[in-house]
Write a protein that holds these residues in place. Structure first.
Motif, PDB file in Angstrom:
ATOM      1  N   ASN A  89      -8.110   1.929  -8.630  1.00  0.00           N
ATOM      2  CA  ASN A  89      -7.010   2.763  -9.122  1.00  0.00           C
ATOM      3  C   ASN A  89      -7.492   3.740 -10.190  1.00  0.00           C
ATOM      4  O   ASN A  89      -7.071   4.879 -10.229  1.00  0.00           O
ATOM      5  CB  ASN A  89      -5.875   1.887  -9.663  1.00  0.00           C
ATOM      6  N   SER A  90      -8.395   3.331 -11.049  1.00  0.00           N
ATOM      7  CA  SER A  90      -8.866   4.202 -12.132  1.00  0.00           C
ATOM      8  C   SER A  90      -9.671   5.385 -11.601  1.00  0.00           C
ATOM      9  O   SER A  90      -9.859   6.356 -12.309  1.00  0.00           O
ATOM     10  CB  SER A  90      -9.728   3.410 -13.110  1.00  0.00           C
ATOM     11  N   LEU A  91     -10.138   5.320 -10.359  1.00  0.00           N
ATOM     12  CA  LEU A  91     -10.974   6.385  -9.799  1.00  0.00           C
ATOM     13  C   LEU A  91     -10.198   7.377  -8.966  1.00  0.00           C
ATOM     14  O   LEU A  91     -10.751   8.369  -8.523  1.00  0.00           O
ATOM     15  CB  LEU A  91     -12.097   5.774  -8.938  1.00  0.00           C
ATOM     16  N   HIS A  92      -8.916   7.123  -8.701  1.00  0.00           N
ATOM     17  CA  HIS A  92      -8.157   8.012  -7.835  1.00  0.00           C
ATOM     18  C   HIS A  92      -8.147   9.424  -8.386  1.00  0.00           C
ATOM     19  O   HIS A  92      -7.939   9.652  -9.568  1.00  0.00           O
ATOM     20  CB  HIS A  92      -6.721   7.510  -7.653  1.00  0.00           C
ATOM     21  N   GLY A  93      -8.399  10.343  -7.504  1.00  0.00           N
ATOM     22  CA  GLY A  93      -8.430  11.752  -7.880  1.00  0.00           C
ATOM     23  C   GLY A  93      -9.777  12.196  -8.404  1.00  0.00           C
ATOM     24  O   GLY A  93     -10.007  13.362  -8.582  1.00  0.00           O
ATOM     25  N   PRO A 113       0.831  -1.207   0.000  1.00  0.00           N
ATOM     26  CA  PRO A 113       0.000   0.000   0.000  1.00  0.00           C
ATOM     27  C   PRO A 113       0.866   1.257   0.000  1.00  0.00           C
ATOM     28  O   PRO A 113       2.048   1.203   0.357  1.00  0.00           O
ATOM     29  CB  PRO A 113      -0.777  -0.109   1.315  1.00  0.00           C
ATOM     30  N   PRO A 114       0.284   2.385  -0.375  1.00  0.00           N
ATOM     31  CA  PRO A 114       1.029   3.635  -0.313  1.00  0.00           C
ATOM     32  C   PRO A 114       1.171   4.104   1.129  1.00  0.00           C
ATOM     33  O   PRO A 114       0.400   3.705   2.009  1.00  0.00           O
ATOM     34  CB  PRO A 114       0.147   4.605  -1.103  1.00  0.00           C
ATOM     35  N   GLN A 115       2.169   4.947   1.363  1.00  0.00           N
ATOM     36  CA  GLN A 115       2.292   5.594   2.659  1.00  0.00           C
ATOM     37  C   GLN A 115       1.281   6.721   2.737  1.00  0.00           C
ATOM     38  O   GLN A 115       1.066   7.432   1.752  1.00  0.00           O
ATOM     39  CB  GLN A 115       3.690   6.178   2.835  1.00  0.00           C
ATOM     40  N   LEU A 116       0.677   6.884   3.898  1.00  0.00           N
ATOM     41  CA  LEU A 116      -0.304   7.950   4.089  1.00  0.00           C
ATOM     42  C   LEU A 116       0.289   9.067   4.922  1.00  0.00           C
ATOM     43  O   LEU A 116       1.069   8.828   5.838  1.00  0.00           O
ATOM     44  CB  LEU A 116      -1.542   7.426   4.831  1.00  0.00           C
ATOM     45  N   ALA A 117      -0.134  10.275   4.621  1.00  0.00           N
ATOM     46  CA  ALA A 117       0.119  11.426   5.484  1.00  0.00           C
ATOM     47  C   ALA A 117      -1.226  11.723   6.135  1.00  0.00           C
ATOM     48  O   ALA A 117      -2.178  12.106   5.446  1.00  0.00           O
ATOM     49  CB  ALA A 117       0.612  12.615   4.671  1.00  0.00           C
ATOM     50  N   CYS A 118      -1.318  11.466   7.445  1.00  0.00           N
ATOM     51  CA  CYS A 118      -2.589  11.653   8.144  1.00  0.00           C
ATOM     52  C   CYS A 118      -2.326  11.936   9.616  1.00  0.00           C
ATOM     53  O   CYS A 118      -1.198  11.790  10.099  1.00  0.00           O
ATOM     54  CB  CYS A 118      -3.495  10.443   7.982  1.00  0.00           C
ATOM     55  N   ALA A 119      -3.387  12.292  10.318  1.00  0.00           N
ATOM     56  CA  ALA A 119      -3.298  12.527  11.756  1.00  0.00           C
ATOM     57  C   ALA A 119      -2.988  11.218  12.478  1.00  0.00           C
ATOM     58  O   ALA A 119      -3.173  10.132  11.936  1.00  0.00           O
ATOM     59  CB  ALA A 119      -4.611  13.108  12.264  1.00  0.00           C
ATOM     60  N   LYS A 120      -2.522  11.345  13.698  1.00  0.00           N
ATOM     61  CA  LYS A 120      -2.276  10.190  14.565  1.00  0.00           C
ATOM     62  C   LYS A 120      -3.277  10.218  15.710  1.00  0.00           C
ATOM     63  O   LYS A 120      -3.756  11.269  16.103  1.00  0.00           O
ATOM     64  CB  LYS A 120      -0.855  10.246  15.151  1.00  0.00           C
ATOM     65  N   VAL A 121      -3.606   9.038  16.226  1.00  0.00           N
ATOM     66  CA  VAL A 121      -4.488   8.917  17.385  1.00  0.00           C
ATOM     67  C   VAL A 121      -3.838   7.988  18.401  1.00  0.00           C
ATOM     68  O   VAL A 121      -3.033   7.128  18.038  1.00  0.00           O
ATOM     69  CB  VAL A 121      -5.888   8.381  16.995  1.00  0.00           C
ATOM     70  N   ARG A 122      -4.197   8.164  19.652  1.00  0.00           N
ATOM     71  CA  ARG A 122      -3.684   7.270  20.702  1.00  0.00           C
ATOM     72  C   ARG A 122      -4.589   6.053  20.794  1.00  0.00           C
ATOM     73  O   ARG A 122      -5.804   6.174  20.857  1.00  0.00           O
ATOM     74  CB  ARG A 122      -3.629   7.976  22.041  1.00  0.00           C
ATOM     75  N   TRP A 146      -0.063   7.417  -5.253  1.00  0.00           N
ATOM     76  CA  TRP A 146      -0.365   6.097  -5.804  1.00  0.00           C
ATOM     77  C   TRP A 146      -0.235   6.164  -7.315  1.00  0.00           C
ATOM     78  O   TRP A 146      -0.866   6.988  -7.957  1.00  0.00           O
ATOM     79  CB  TRP A 146      -1.777   5.678  -5.395  1.00  0.00           C
ATOM     80  N   LYS A 147       0.615   5.318  -7.870  1.00  0.00           N
ATOM     81  CA  LYS A 147       0.827   5.259  -9.317  1.00  0.00           C
ATOM     82  C   LYS A 147       1.223   6.633  -9.879  1.00  0.00           C
ATOM     83  O   LYS A 147       0.756   7.051 -10.931  1.00  0.00           O
ATOM     84  CB  LYS A 147      -0.415   4.723 -10.039  1.00  0.00           C
ATOM     85  N   GLY A 148       2.064   7.348  -9.112  1.00  0.00           N
ATOM     86  CA  GLY A 148       2.582   8.628  -9.572  1.00  0.00           C
ATOM     87  C   GLY A 148       1.685   9.830  -9.349  1.00  0.00           C
ATOM     88  O   GLY A 148       2.030  10.931  -9.753  1.00  0.00           O
ATOM     89  N   ARG A 149       0.540   9.635  -8.718  1.00  0.00           N
ATOM     90  CA  ARG A 149      -0.383  10.756  -8.478  1.00  0.00           C
ATOM     91  C   ARG A 149      -0.490  11.040  -6.991  1.00  0.00           C
ATOM     92  O   ARG A 149      -0.683  10.129  -6.193  1.00  0.00           O
ATOM     93  CB  ARG A 149      -1.777  10.411  -8.992  1.00  0.00           C
ATOM     94  N   LEU A 150      -0.391  12.312  -6.627  1.00  0.00           N
ATOM     95  CA  LEU A 150      -0.619  12.732  -5.250  1.00  0.00           C
ATOM     96  C   LEU A 150      -2.110  12.989  -5.082  1.00  0.00           C
ATOM     97  O   LEU A 150      -2.704  13.750  -5.850  1.00  0.00           O
ATOM     98  CB  LEU A 150       0.177  13.992  -4.916  1.00  0.00           C
ATOM     99  N   VAL A 151      -2.727  12.320  -4.120  1.00  0.00           N
ATOM    100  CA  VAL A 151      -4.167  12.398  -3.916  1.00  0.00           C
ATOM    101  C   VAL A 151      -4.442  12.814  -2.472  1.00  0.00           C
ATOM    102  O   VAL A 151      -3.811  12.307  -1.548  1.00  0.00           O
ATOM    103  CB  VAL A 151      -4.841  11.036  -4.189  1.00  0.00           C
ATOM    104  N   THR A 152      -5.374  13.734  -2.296  1.00  0.00           N
ATOM    105  CA  THR A 152      -5.855  14.101  -0.967  1.00  0.00           C
ATOM    106  C   THR A 152      -7.326  13.741  -0.904  1.00  0.00           C
ATOM    107  O   THR A 152      -8.085  14.045  -1.816  1.00  0.00           O
ATOM    108  CB  THR A 152      -5.652  15.608  -0.701  1.00  0.00           C
ATOM    109  N   ARG A 153      -7.710  13.059   0.173  1.00  0.00           N
ATOM    110  CA  ARG A 153      -9.092  12.595   0.337  1.00  0.00           C
ATOM    111  C   ARG A 153      -9.558  12.877   1.750  1.00  0.00           C
ATOM    112  O   ARG A 153      -8.754  13.084   2.654  1.00  0.00           O
ATOM    113  CB  ARG A 153      -9.192  11.086   0.111  1.00  0.00           C
ATOM    114  N   ALA A 154     -10.846  12.823   1.941  1.00  0.00           N
ATOM    115  CA  ALA A 154     -11.455  12.890   3.266  1.00  0.00           C
ATOM    116  C   ALA A 154     -12.312  11.641   3.430  1.00  0.00           C
ATOM    117  O   ALA A 154     -12.877  11.143   2.454  1.00  0.00           O
ATOM    118  CB  ALA A 154     -12.307  14.141   3.399  1.00  0.00           C
ATOM    119  N   ILE A 155     -12.378  11.148   4.651  1.00  0.00           N
ATOM    120  CA  ILE A 155     -13.173   9.956   4.930  1.00  0.00           C
ATOM    121  C   ILE A 155     -13.982  10.199   6.215  1.00  0.00           C
ATOM    122  O   ILE A 155     -13.439  10.673   7.209  1.00  0.00           O
ATOM    123  CB  ILE A 155     -12.263   8.702   5.033  1.00  0.00           C
ATOM    124  N   PRO A 156     -15.269   9.899   6.170  1.00  0.00           N
ATOM    125  CA  PRO A 156     -16.113  10.099   7.357  1.00  0.00           C
ATOM    126  C   PRO A 156     -15.715   9.153   8.499  1.00  0.00           C
ATOM    127  O   PRO A 156     -15.021   8.150   8.281  1.00  0.00           O
ATOM    128  CB  PRO A 156     -17.524   9.771   6.858  1.00  0.00           C
TER     129      PRO A 156
END
Length: 100
Positions: free
Chosen positions: A94-98, A27-36, A75-85
């Motif tokens: 993969n075809s839907l990224h971005g 999987p790709p590495q994520l940049a996200c918040a951390k939780v305890r 992922w696959k050369g594209r930088l993607v930012t997303r939000a998740i509830p």
């Protein structure tokens, strides 16, 4: 419990070809918040990558927290930012990224 029920629904439904019949890939590495959690700091967003029998790839993102989370990944050369509830699991082909 809600989070696990959503995982099972994905496994039995839209994600079946990847989760039950495919195999995991790096999987790709994520940049996200951390939780305890259990006295440790963990990523607030979980990720796994899968390839189905036809070679199509998908990512599964999970947010087991009670707050919406925003995250970025490459992922696959594209930088993607997303939000998740909160308490959500999402399957992204993969075809839907971005585009979501």
């Amino acid at each position: 419990m809600r989070f696990m029920k959503r995982w099972i629904a994905l496994y039995r439904g839209a994600g079946r070809e990847f989760l039950a019949n495919g195999f995991r890939v790096k999987p790709p590495q994520l940049a996200c918040a951390k939780v305890r959690f259990a006295a440790r700091e963990e990523p607030a967003v979980l990720v796994a990558a899968y390839r189905d029998a036809n070679g199509a790839e998908a990512l599964v993102f999970g947010n087991p927290t009670d707050r919406p989370q925003t995250f970025s990944y490459c992922w696959k050369g594209r930088l993607v930012t997303r939000a998740i509830p909160p308490n959500t699991i999402e399957l992204v082909h993969n075809s839907l990224h971005g585009q979501n």
